[in-house]
Scaffold this motif. Structure first.
Motif, PDB file in Angstrom:
ATOM      1  N   GLY A  82       0.895  -1.009  -0.016  1.00  0.00           N
ATOM      2  CA  GLY A  82       0.025   0.054  -0.042  1.00  0.00           C
ATOM      3  C   GLY A  82       1.033   1.297  -0.117  1.00  0.00           C
ATOM      4  N   TYR A  83       1.875   1.213   0.891  1.00  0.00           N
ATOM      5  CA  TYR A  83       2.458   2.634   0.769  1.00  0.00           C
ATOM      6  C   TYR A  83       3.572   2.716  -0.252  1.00  0.00           C
ATOM      7  N   PHE A  84       4.055   1.692  -0.954  1.00  0.00           N
ATOM      8  CA  PHE A  84       4.908   1.767  -2.157  1.00  0.00           C
ATOM      9  C   PHE A  84       3.956   2.385  -3.172  1.00  0.00           C
ATOM     10  N   VAL A  85       2.687   1.681  -3.136  1.00  0.00           N
ATOM     11  CA  VAL A  85       1.712   2.308  -4.641  1.00  0.00           C
ATOM     12  C   VAL A  85       1.307   3.723  -4.284  1.00  0.00           C
ATOM     13  N   ALA A  86       0.896   3.978  -2.931  1.00  0.00           N
ATOM     14  CA  ALA A  86       0.434   5.406  -2.747  1.00  0.00           C
ATOM     15  C   ALA A  86       1.677   6.314  -3.000  1.00  0.00           C
ATOM     16  N   LYS A  87       2.610   6.371  -2.590  1.00  0.00           N
ATOM     17  CA  LYS A  87       3.668   7.267  -2.821  1.00  0.00           C
ATOM     18  C   LYS A  87       4.208   7.391  -4.238  1.00  0.00           C
ATOM     19  N   ALA A  88       4.387   6.273  -5.025  1.00  0.00           N
ATOM     20  CA  ALA A  88       4.717   6.398  -6.360  1.00  0.00           C
ATOM     21  C   ALA A  88       3.675   6.849  -7.204  1.00  0.00           C
ATOM     22  N   SER A  89       2.382   6.401  -6.978  1.00  0.00           N
ATOM     23  CA  SER A  89       1.160   7.062  -7.401  1.00  0.00           C
ATOM     24  C   SER A  89       1.109   8.457  -7.436  1.00  0.00           C
ATOM     25  N   PHE A  90       1.395   9.045  -6.119  1.00  0.00           N
ATOM     26  CA  PHE A  90       1.424  10.567  -5.880  1.00  0.00           C
ATOM     27  C   PHE A  90       2.519  11.091  -6.531  1.00  0.00           C
ATOM     28  N   LEU A  91       3.498  10.689  -6.751  1.00  0.00           N
ATOM     29  CA  LEU A  91       4.911  11.281  -7.428  1.00  0.00           C
ATOM     30  C   LEU A  91       4.351  10.898  -8.935  1.00  0.00           C
TER      31      LEU A  91
END
Length: 191
Positions: free
Chosen positions: A65-74
């Motif tokens: 979840g965190y990996f996808v959330a931050k990469a998606s934000f970027l």
């Protein structure tokens, strides 16, 4: 009330920015694994199944979840993978944490001063914890869990609103569990 909340936000932003002057990124020895996974997802569009660099190689066992959330934000905002984007993402998470605490306290029926004191005490402890030993994923998971609890404690007059709030709570708790599974335990203890 607005003055108290404004003061809380100013204090929280200073608690966020001052440590960032001393420690500009989350790329510490404790957090390098998480940030490497985010970088992999940001540049390659996938999460590694096997990590050669962790403990001389191991299979991926963390929730993504965190990996996808931050990469998606970027990717959504044209930010590169750098210290500036780390600071922007951290500020976004900290502000969402404050909003989630306000939402929860409002639905619990706390007064404005009690809400402001709870925000300051809880987040100051959390910022010190994140700065010294943890990672931003805990901040995101806690914010999502508090939003979920806020929907549970919402005063529902009719059955349709209760079902909508329960569904929103389940979605937010599921997202929190994808970021960090401890949020399921925290949710069950606080609800």
């Amino acid at each position: 009330m607005r003055r108290i909340l404004f003061s809380c936000i100013i204090i929280l932003l200073s608690l966020t920015i001052i440590p960032k002057i001393l420690f500009p990124t989350q790329h510490t020895n404790w957090n390098v694994f998480y940030e490497r996974q985010v970088r992999e997802f940001f540049y390659q569009g996938r999460i590694q199944r096997y990590d050669n660099l962790s403990y001389l190689g191991r299979y991926m066992s963390y929730t993504p979840g965190y990996f996808v959330a931050k990469a998606s934000f970027l990717n959504i905002f044209p930010l590169g993978y750098n210290s500036f984007s780390d600071l922007i993402f951290e500020l976004l998470l900290n502000i969402s944490l404050v909003i989630s605490i306000i939402f929860l306290c409002k639905n619990l029926g706390l007064r404005d001063l009690e809400t402001a004191l709870f925000i300051l005490v809880f987040t100051s402890c959390l910022y010190v914890f994140v700065l010294l030993s943890a990672h931003l994923m805990q901040t995101l998971a806690i914010a999502l869990t508090f939003f979920s609890l806020g929907f549970i404690f919402c005063n529902q007059e009719n059955r349709k609103k209760k079902l909508i709030n329960d569904f929103a709570s389940i979605l937010l708790l599921s997202a929190a569990a994808l970021v960090h599974p401890f949020s399921l335990i925290m949710f069950s203890l606080l609800s």
